[in-house]
Write a protein that holds these residues in place. Sequence first.
Motif, mmCIF file in Angstrom:
data_model
loop_
_atom_site.group_PDB
_atom_site.id
_atom_site.type_symbol
_atom_site.label_atom_id
_atom_site.label_comp_id
_atom_site.label_asym_id
_atom_site.label_seq_id
_atom_site.Cartn_x
_atom_site.Cartn_y
_atom_site.Cartn_z
ATOM 1 N N GLN A 156 0.833 -1.213 0.000
ATOM 2 C CA GLN A 156 0.000 0.000 0.000
ATOM 3 C C GLN A 156 0.864 1.257 0.000
ATOM 4 N N GLY A 157 2.023 1.157 0.650
ATOM 5 C CA GLY A 157 2.921 2.306 0.727
ATOM 6 C C GLY A 157 3.736 2.536 -0.532
ATOM 7 N N GLY A 158 3.707 1.577 -1.471
ATOM 8 C CA GLY A 158 4.331 1.829 -2.769
ATOM 9 C C GLY A 158 5.617 1.084 -3.063
ATOM 10 N N ILE A 159 5.887 -0.028 -2.369
ATOM 11 C CA ILE A 159 7.072 -0.811 -2.762
ATOM 12 C C ILE A 159 6.890 -1.287 -4.204
ATOM 13 N N THR A 160 8.006 -1.459 -4.899
ATOM 14 C CA THR A 160 7.927 -1.811 -6.326
ATOM 15 C C THR A 160 8.372 -3.245 -6.606
ATOM 16 N N SER A 161 8.980 -3.891 -5.613
ATOM 17 C CA SER A 161 9.336 -5.308 -5.736
ATOM 18 C C SER A 161 9.554 -5.868 -4.338
ATOM 19 N N PHE A 162 9.538 -7.203 -4.255
ATOM 20 C CA PHE A 162 9.670 -7.846 -2.943
ATOM 21 C C PHE A 162 10.546 -9.088 -3.028
ATOM 22 N N GLN A 163 11.442 -9.216 -2.038
ATOM 23 C CA GLN A 163 12.256 -10.434 -1.923
ATOM 24 C C GLN A 163 11.943 -11.153 -0.606
ATOM 25 N N PHE A 164 11.633 -12.421 -0.721
ATOM 26 C CA PHE A 164 11.401 -13.279 0.444
ATOM 27 C C PHE A 164 12.757 -13.810 0.903
ATOM 28 N N ARG A 165 13.175 -13.359 2.081
ATOM 29 C CA ARG A 165 14.489 -13.742 2.605
ATOM 30 C C ARG A 165 14.304 -14.358 3.983
ATOM 31 N N GLU A 166 14.124 -15.659 4.023
ATOM 32 C CA GLU A 166 13.828 -16.374 5.261
ATOM 33 C C GLU A 166 15.128 -16.979 5.779
ATOM 34 N N LYS A 167 15.860 -16.176 6.558
ATOM 35 C CA LYS A 167 17.212 -16.553 6.985
ATOM 36 C C LYS A 167 17.453 -16.167 8.424
ATOM 37 N N GLY A 168 18.407 -16.831 9.073
ATOM 38 C CA GLY A 168 18.831 -16.433 10.415
ATOM 39 C C GLY A 168 18.012 -17.079 11.508
ATOM 40 N N GLN A 169 18.136 -16.500 12.700
ATOM 41 C CA GLN A 169 17.497 -17.080 13.879
ATOM 42 C C GLN A 169 15.979 -17.121 13.732
ATOM 43 N N TYR A 170 15.388 -18.216 14.142
ATOM 44 C CA TYR A 170 13.935 -18.427 14.118
ATOM 45 C C TYR A 170 13.338 -18.458 12.706
ATOM 46 N N LYS A 222 7.804 -22.843 2.857
ATOM 47 C CA LYS A 222 7.167 -22.839 1.541
ATOM 48 C C LYS A 222 5.767 -22.234 1.605
ATOM 49 N N GLU A 223 5.027 -22.594 2.656
ATOM 50 C CA GLU A 223 3.663 -22.053 2.792
ATOM 51 C C GLU A 223 3.673 -20.546 2.966
ATOM 52 N N LEU A 224 4.587 -20.081 3.810
ATOM 53 C CA LEU A 224 4.696 -18.634 4.014
ATOM 54 C C LEU A 224 5.062 -17.939 2.698
ATOM 55 N N ALA A 225 6.028 -18.518 2.001
ATOM 56 C CA ALA A 225 6.447 -17.945 0.718
ATOM 57 C C ALA A 225 5.263 -17.859 -0.243
ATOM 58 N N GLY A 226 4.468 -18.916 -0.279
ATOM 59 C CA GLY A 226 3.311 -18.940 -1.178
ATOM 60 C C GLY A 226 2.307 -17.846 -0.849
ATOM 61 N N ARG A 227 2.104 -17.628 0.451
ATOM 62 C CA ARG A 227 1.146 -16.597 0.856
ATOM 63 C C ARG A 227 1.658 -15.204 0.504
ATOM 64 N N LEU A 228 2.956 -14.994 0.667
ATOM 65 C CA LEU A 228 3.526 -13.679 0.336
ATOM 66 C C LEU A 228 3.554 -13.481 -1.187
ATOM 67 N N ILE A 236 0.227 -12.219 -2.436
ATOM 68 C CA ILE A 236 0.039 -10.785 -2.207
ATOM 69 C C ILE A 236 0.753 -9.988 -3.305
ATOM 70 N N CYS A 237 1.956 -10.429 -3.649
ATOM 71 C CA CYS A 237 2.719 -9.746 -4.710
ATOM 72 C C CYS A 237 2.009 -9.864 -6.061
ATOM 73 N N ARG A 238 1.535 -11.063 -6.361
ATOM 74 C CA ARG A 238 0.827 -11.294 -7.633
ATOM 75 C C ARG A 238 -0.355 -10.363 -7.770
ATOM 76 N N GLU A 239 -1.151 -10.299 -6.690
ATOM 77 C CA GLU A 239 -2.356 -9.468 -6.730
ATOM 78 C C GLU A 239 -2.006 -7.996 -6.910
ATOM 79 N N ALA A 240 -0.822 -7.620 -6.419
ATOM 80 C CA ALA A 240 -0.404 -6.219 -6.521
ATOM 81 C C ALA A 240 0.404 -5.952 -7.795
ATOM 82 N N GLY A 241 0.727 -7.017 -8.540
ATOM 83 C CA GLY A 241 1.523 -6.842 -9.758
ATOM 84 C C GLY A 241 2.977 -6.491 -9.476
ATOM 85 N N ILE A 242 3.478 -7.016 -8.355
ATOM 86 C CA ILE A 242 4.851 -6.722 -7.929
ATOM 87 C C ILE A 242 5.703 -7.984 -8.055
ATOM 88 N N PRO A 243 6.931 -7.871 -8.589
ATOM 89 C CA PRO A 243 7.790 -9.052 -8.708
ATOM 90 C C PRO A 243 8.078 -9.686 -7.349
#
Length: 211
Positions: free
Chosen positions: A31-45, A53-59, A62-69
């Motif tokens: 909503q704030g206007g990001i133009t692309s998104f990277q899923f970076r699931e790394k580090g503690q916890y 995989k499920e979390l990635a799919g859900r995110l 959201i990107c697909r619906e917004a037309g964001i890579p």
Amino acid sequence: MMNKQQYLLYFIMGSNNTDKNPEDALREAVQGGITSFQFREKGQYAEEGPAKKELAGRLQKICREAGIPFIVNDDVDLALELGADGIHAGQEDTPLVDIKKRCPSSMTIGVSAKTLEEAEQAVQDGADYLGVGPMFATSTKEDAENPVGPGAIRLLRESGLSVPIVGIGGIDAENAAFVMEAGADGVSVISAVSRADDIRQEAERLREVLR
Ligand code: 3NM
């Protein structure tokens, strides 16, 4: 393949980068206007296996619906399974030549580089864009190197590299302009957005600076 405008405000997040529900955080950032998104699931916890995989799919949805890579950090298997728009690899991650062999040419491939040597090698190996950093001090990445500053991007431009470049590391609305002035096409941010009290407003503030 990502277009140049889509690098402008490149948001990165994993579940451990926010105290909020990651989906809510990403929606607010969109909503704030990001133009692309990277899923970076790394580090503690960080989530692993099916939960990751499920979390990635859900995110991704959201990107697909917004037309964001939707770009996946490092995990080539996951990127291929999900049909992600791209994959990003660090210098210590899967070698670029191996990624290129496995991924369709339609996928955008990003590589982290902090020196001219690393940048030139990445471009020669077929990187579609470079993430250069850390621009400034950051506590988000546990093994982050010393900051190289916006001057590192200026050096790459002066050396004739024309590949899309995003600065990364410690970037916020106060210092993003220095990164752009050095020749970046955009900025990659984690905590400035993911840890903001008002994520949407913070993304908007960054967009104002980046226009
Ligand atoms: N890569 P923040 S710095 C993921 O220098 C990452 O390659 C870096 O997080 C690099 O925006 C970094 O919160 C952390 O500083 C960026």
